[in-house]
Design an enzyme around this catalytic site. Sequence first.
Site, PDB file in Angstrom:
ATOM      1  N   ASP A  90      -8.784  17.073  33.338  1.00 40.12           N
ATOM      2  CA  ASP A  90      -8.704  15.906  32.452  1.00 40.12           C
ATOM      3  C   ASP A  90      -8.566  16.423  31.020  1.00 40.12           C
ATOM      4  O   ASP A  90      -9.394  17.207  30.557  1.00 40.12           O
ATOM      5  CB  ASP A  90      -9.972  15.053  32.623  1.00 40.12           C
ATOM      6  CG  ASP A  90      -9.818  13.662  32.044  1.00 40.12           C
ATOM      7  OD1 ASP A  90      -8.946  13.456  31.176  1.00 40.12           O
ATOM      8  OD2 ASP A  90     -10.596  12.771  32.435  1.00 40.12           O
ATOM      9  N   ASP A 101      -4.838  10.740  26.568  1.00 37.69           N
ATOM     10  CA  ASP A 101      -5.832  11.170  27.549  1.00 37.69           C
ATOM     11  C   ASP A 101      -5.136  11.118  28.910  1.00 37.69           C
ATOM     12  O   ASP A 101      -4.582  10.076  29.277  1.00 37.69           O
ATOM     13  CB  ASP A 101      -7.012  10.185  27.453  1.00 37.69           C
ATOM     14  CG  ASP A 101      -8.175  10.491  28.388  1.00 37.69           C
ATOM     15  OD1 ASP A 101      -8.083  11.440  29.180  1.00 37.69           O
ATOM     16  OD2 ASP A 101      -9.175   9.750  28.310  1.00 37.69           O
ATOM     17  N   HIS A 162     -10.534   3.188  29.902  1.00 40.48           N
ATOM     18  CA  HIS A 162     -11.096   2.739  28.621  1.00 40.48           C
ATOM     19  C   HIS A 162     -10.007   2.473  27.591  1.00 40.48           C
ATOM     20  O   HIS A 162      -8.985   3.144  27.586  1.00 40.48           O
ATOM     21  CB  HIS A 162     -12.048   3.812  28.088  1.00 40.48           C
ATOM     22  CG  HIS A 162     -11.530   5.225  28.226  1.00 40.48           C
ATOM     23  ND1 HIS A 162     -11.013   5.927  27.182  1.00 40.48           N
ATOM     24  CD2 HIS A 162     -11.405   6.041  29.315  1.00 40.48           C
ATOM     25  CE1 HIS A 162     -10.619   7.125  27.607  1.00 40.48           C
ATOM     26  NE2 HIS A 162     -10.835   7.223  28.898  1.00 40.48           N
ATOM     27  N   HIS A 170     -13.580   5.465  23.328  1.00 41.04           N
ATOM     28  CA  HIS A 170     -14.090   4.300  24.059  1.00 41.04           C
ATOM     29  C   HIS A 170     -14.217   3.131  23.095  1.00 41.04           C
ATOM     30  O   HIS A 170     -15.248   2.933  22.467  1.00 41.04           O
ATOM     31  CB  HIS A 170     -15.429   4.623  24.740  1.00 41.04           C
ATOM     32  CG  HIS A 170     -15.247   5.559  25.897  1.00 41.04           C
ATOM     33  ND1 HIS A 170     -14.985   5.109  27.180  1.00 41.04           N
ATOM     34  CD2 HIS A 170     -15.230   6.895  25.958  1.00 41.04           C
ATOM     35  CE1 HIS A 170     -14.840   6.159  27.972  1.00 41.04           C
ATOM     36  NE2 HIS A 170     -14.987   7.254  27.274  1.00 41.04           N
ATOM     37  N   GLU A 195      -7.501   5.341  34.602  1.00 35.28           N
ATOM     38  CA  GLU A 195      -7.833   6.538  35.381  1.00 35.28           C
ATOM     39  C   GLU A 195      -8.537   6.227  36.696  1.00 35.28           C
ATOM     40  O   GLU A 195      -9.755   6.316  36.782  1.00 35.28           O
ATOM     41  CB  GLU A 195      -8.654   7.535  34.550  1.00 35.28           C
ATOM     42  CG  GLU A 195      -9.827   6.973  33.785  1.00 35.28           C
ATOM     43  CD  GLU A 195     -10.514   8.056  32.941  1.00 35.28           C
ATOM     44  OE1 GLU A 195     -10.620   9.204  33.407  1.00 35.28           O
ATOM     45  OE2 GLU A 195     -10.956   7.754  31.827  1.00 35.28           O
ATOM     46  N   GLU A 285      -4.573  10.002  35.810  1.00 37.07           N
ATOM     47  CA  GLU A 285      -4.759   9.264  34.550  1.00 37.07           C
ATOM     48  C   GLU A 285      -3.548   9.373  33.637  1.00 37.07           C
ATOM     49  O   GLU A 285      -2.946  10.442  33.504  1.00 37.07           O
ATOM     50  CB  GLU A 285      -5.982   9.818  33.802  1.00 37.07           C
ATOM     51  CG  GLU A 285      -6.254   9.105  32.468  1.00 37.07           C
ATOM     52  CD  GLU A 285      -7.496   9.615  31.745  1.00 37.07           C
ATOM     53  OE1 GLU A 285      -7.896  10.767  31.998  1.00 37.07           O
ATOM     54  OE2 GLU A 285      -8.037   8.855  30.927  1.00 37.07           O
TER      55      GLU A 285
HETATM   56 CO    CO Z   1     -10.088   9.033  30.049  1.00 37.35          CO
END
Ligand code: CO
Length: 300
Positions: A90, A101, A162, A170, A195, A285
Amino acid sequence: MRTPCVNDDILDKLVRAGKIAGEAREFAVENVRTGGSALELVEAVEELIRSKGAECAFPVNIGVNEVAAHYTPSKETDITFRIGDVVKIDIGAHVDGYPGDTAATVEVGTRNHSAMVEAAESALEMCIEMVSPGTTVSAMGGVIERAITGAGFKPIQNLTGHSMERFNLHAGLSLPNIKNRDRSAIKEGMILAIEPFSTTGKGKVDGGSKGGIYRLMRDRRAPPEISTLFSRIQSSFGGFPFAGRWCDDLHPQVSTLLPKMVRMGMIMSYPILIEAGKGAVAQAEHSVLVNAAGCLVLTR
Ligand code: CO
């Protein structure tokens, strides 16, 4: 491609961050091999992100088998990849605070878990297809849940995607892996990290030991060496999570000061998240920017 809520300068930074995160993910996927060191891998990935003109938005997370998230290797806690391991990588990159991300799962040398990996990947693609202004959080979770359970696996019910903002991973909206009761609607201009996690276990994670990833909490009256380190962390990483190993250059006593700062509540240390039934876990993700037509995938 144009999104009125996001000006050209911001769009340019988001696109660059997302592209670099995606390239770093592909590099990582190609470089996971039997006997390889996780620390060497993450250091190479983080170096690649910096060499392309972005910064890391968080330490590269490596999740092996039942470890779902929040472990990053250090010299003291390094691991070696073994044949048959299910490895999640990740990755976060940012340009001027605008984050990308993205994550992928690789199985090392075997194909016992291909269906579980594909379940997470197809849940992600189906969810991306349905994202547009007005789509509800609950509906997105429902699509992910059906894709994963339909393939014979469980979604992890207490992990979520998120919404994100500048220097903030976040930003308020949690995107579940299951159909919940959240009727909040997606809006144009939102940056979302979607994700899905699939597992052969119970479909839940528990917190384990500390995984080497930290985040600033609040400044407090403290001895001078701690205050100095706090402000150096603040100027180096902003509100983004950071690794203990990134702090070696910030203060000579960092290894003793970080635990003190945790006890004082100045920083927090993320627990490693482990599947409750010790099942294998897969993750996929992407980050997307919601636009009038649907969304632009930033991390392809
Ligand atoms: Co993430």
